[in-house]
Design an enzyme around this catalytic site. Structure first.
Site, mmCIF file in Angstrom:
data_model
loop_
_atom_site.group_PDB
_atom_site.id
_atom_site.type_symbol
_atom_site.label_atom_id
_atom_site.label_comp_id
_atom_site.label_asym_id
_atom_site.label_seq_id
_atom_site.Cartn_x
_atom_site.Cartn_y
_atom_site.Cartn_z
ATOM 1 N N LYS A 11 0.828 -1.206 0.000
ATOM 2 C CA LYS A 11 0.000 0.000 0.000
ATOM 3 C C LYS A 11 0.873 1.271 0.000
ATOM 4 C CE LYS A 11 -3.952 -2.233 2.252
ATOM 5 N NZ LYS A 11 -4.949 -2.081 3.358
ATOM 6 N N TYR A 51 -12.272 -1.383 -3.990
ATOM 7 C CA TYR A 51 -12.820 -1.584 -2.636
ATOM 8 C C TYR A 51 -14.344 -1.451 -2.618
ATOM 9 C CZ TYR A 51 -8.377 -1.912 -0.073
ATOM 10 O OH TYR A 51 -7.173 -2.332 0.450
ATOM 11 N N ASN A 114 -1.898 0.123 6.815
ATOM 12 C CA ASN A 114 -1.420 -1.161 7.345
ATOM 13 C C ASN A 114 -0.590 -1.958 6.333
ATOM 14 O OD1 ASN A 114 -3.471 -1.888 5.656
ATOM 15 N ND2 ASN A 114 -4.783 -2.781 7.228
ATOM 16 N N HIS A 117 -2.083 -5.475 1.441
ATOM 17 C CA HIS A 117 -3.392 -6.079 1.169
ATOM 18 C C HIS A 117 -3.204 -7.521 0.734
ATOM 19 C CE1 HIS A 117 -7.418 -6.669 -0.547
ATOM 20 N NE2 HIS A 117 -6.793 -7.307 -1.527
ATOM 21 N N GLU A 128 -9.947 -9.845 -7.866
ATOM 22 C CA GLU A 128 -8.934 -8.811 -7.602
ATOM 23 C C GLU A 128 -7.748 -8.928 -8.564
ATOM 24 O OE1 GLU A 128 -9.800 -7.963 -2.864
ATOM 25 O OE2 GLU A 128 -7.952 -9.016 -3.422
HETATM 26 N N1 UDP Z 1 -9.753 -0.054 6.986
HETATM 27 C C1 UDP Z 1 -9.858 1.174 7.613
HETATM 28 N N2 UDP Z 1 -10.613 1.270 8.757
HETATM 29 C C2 UDP Z 1 -11.250 0.194 9.300
HETATM 30 C C3 UDP Z 1 -11.142 -1.046 8.660
HETATM 31 C C4 UDP Z 1 -10.400 -1.137 7.505
HETATM 32 O O1 UDP Z 1 -9.303 2.164 7.142
HETATM 33 O O2 UDP Z 1 -11.909 0.345 10.353
HETATM 34 C C5 UDP Z 1 -8.963 -0.164 5.742
HETATM 35 C C6 UDP Z 1 -7.647 -0.919 5.944
HETATM 36 O O3 UDP Z 1 -6.660 -0.321 5.103
HETATM 37 C C7 UDP Z 1 -8.013 -2.316 5.491
HETATM 38 C C8 UDP Z 1 -8.967 -2.011 4.323
HETATM 39 O O4 UDP Z 1 -9.711 -0.896 4.780
HETATM 40 O O5 UDP Z 1 -6.889 -3.074 5.130
HETATM 41 C C9 UDP Z 1 -9.910 -3.125 3.945
HETATM 42 O O6 UDP Z 1 -10.619 -3.535 5.105
HETATM 43 P P1 UDP Z 1 -10.830 -5.068 5.432
HETATM 44 O O7 UDP Z 1 -11.808 -5.160 6.551
HETATM 45 O O8 UDP Z 1 -11.146 -5.814 4.177
HETATM 46 O O9 UDP Z 1 -9.393 -5.512 6.014
HETATM 47 P P2 UDP Z 1 -8.252 -6.452 5.389
HETATM 48 O O10 UDP Z 1 -8.930 -7.530 4.586
HETATM 49 O O11 UDP Z 1 -7.370 -5.575 4.571
HETATM 50 O O12 UDP Z 1 -7.541 -7.000 6.597
HETATM 51 MG MG MG Z 2 -10.357 -7.401 3.102
#
Ligand code: UDP
Ligand code: MG
Length: 146
Positions: A11, A51, A114, A117, A128
């Site tokens: 990211k 997303y 974080n 992805h 994806e």
């Molecule tokens: N994210 C965020 N706030 C939240 C949860 C998620 O900004 O409360 C962002 C974070 O970058 C995350 C992405 O949205 O990786 C996609 O969310 P998801 O729940 O799919 O998490 P992931 O699969 O990436 O662990």
């Molecule tokens: Mg996810």
């Protein structure tokens, strides 16, 4: 276990902080094979498309602004059980809740920034991967042929 492909993204916070090498090294050290890779910057619209599953979440606008804020590296990884293995190596979405040693625990800044992805299921992975790559850009080889 079946050979699968998954999509990973380093990211914008990871690329900007010079963590590309360390993240790719961690993937390769785990035996994850990179079969396609490119660097690009998403548009806001492109991030919203990627997303779209999160379009109703309160963090959607912030997430898609952040994901379009700088360069990312998108890559296709291939291997047995790679979808689950990548998710395990990444750690929990919130770096503060991620297991020590995982990439998000080591390098994550916040629940949004974080570092990495990873697709969360075979169906998501197919969708994806197709979002970023056409078949000629994926250099998959039969197992063990290098
Ligand atoms: N994210 C965020 N706030 C939240 C949860 C998620 O900004 O409360 C962002 C974070 O970058 C995350 C992405 O949205 O990786 C996609 O969310 P998801 O729940 O799919 O998490 P992931 O699969 O990436 O662990
Ligand atoms: Mg996810």
């Amino acid at each position: 276990m079946a050979v699968e492909q998954t999509l990973t993204i380093i990211k914008p916070d990871g690329v900007a902080r010079g963590l590309m090498g360390r993240v790719l090294e961690a993937l390769e050290t785990e035996g994850m094979k990179i079969v396609g890779m490119k660097m690009l910057q998403l548009t806001k619209r492109g991030a919203e498309g990627f997303y779209q599953v999160h379009r109703n979440k309160p963090f959607f606008d912030s997430l898609t602004s952040y994901m379009s804020s700088g360069l990312v590296v998108v890559a296709v990884l291939e291997g047995e059980g790679i979808i689950e293995r990548l998710r395990r190596l990444m750690g929990a979405t919130d770096p503060q809740k991620a297991t020590p040693g995982t990439l998000r625990h080591r390098y994550g800044l916040s629940i949004q920034e974080n570092v990495i992805h990873g697709s969360d299921s075979p169906e998501t992975a197919r969708w994806e991967i197709a979002y970023f790559f056409n078949q000629t850009e994926i250099h998959s080889r039969p197992l063990n042929s290098g």
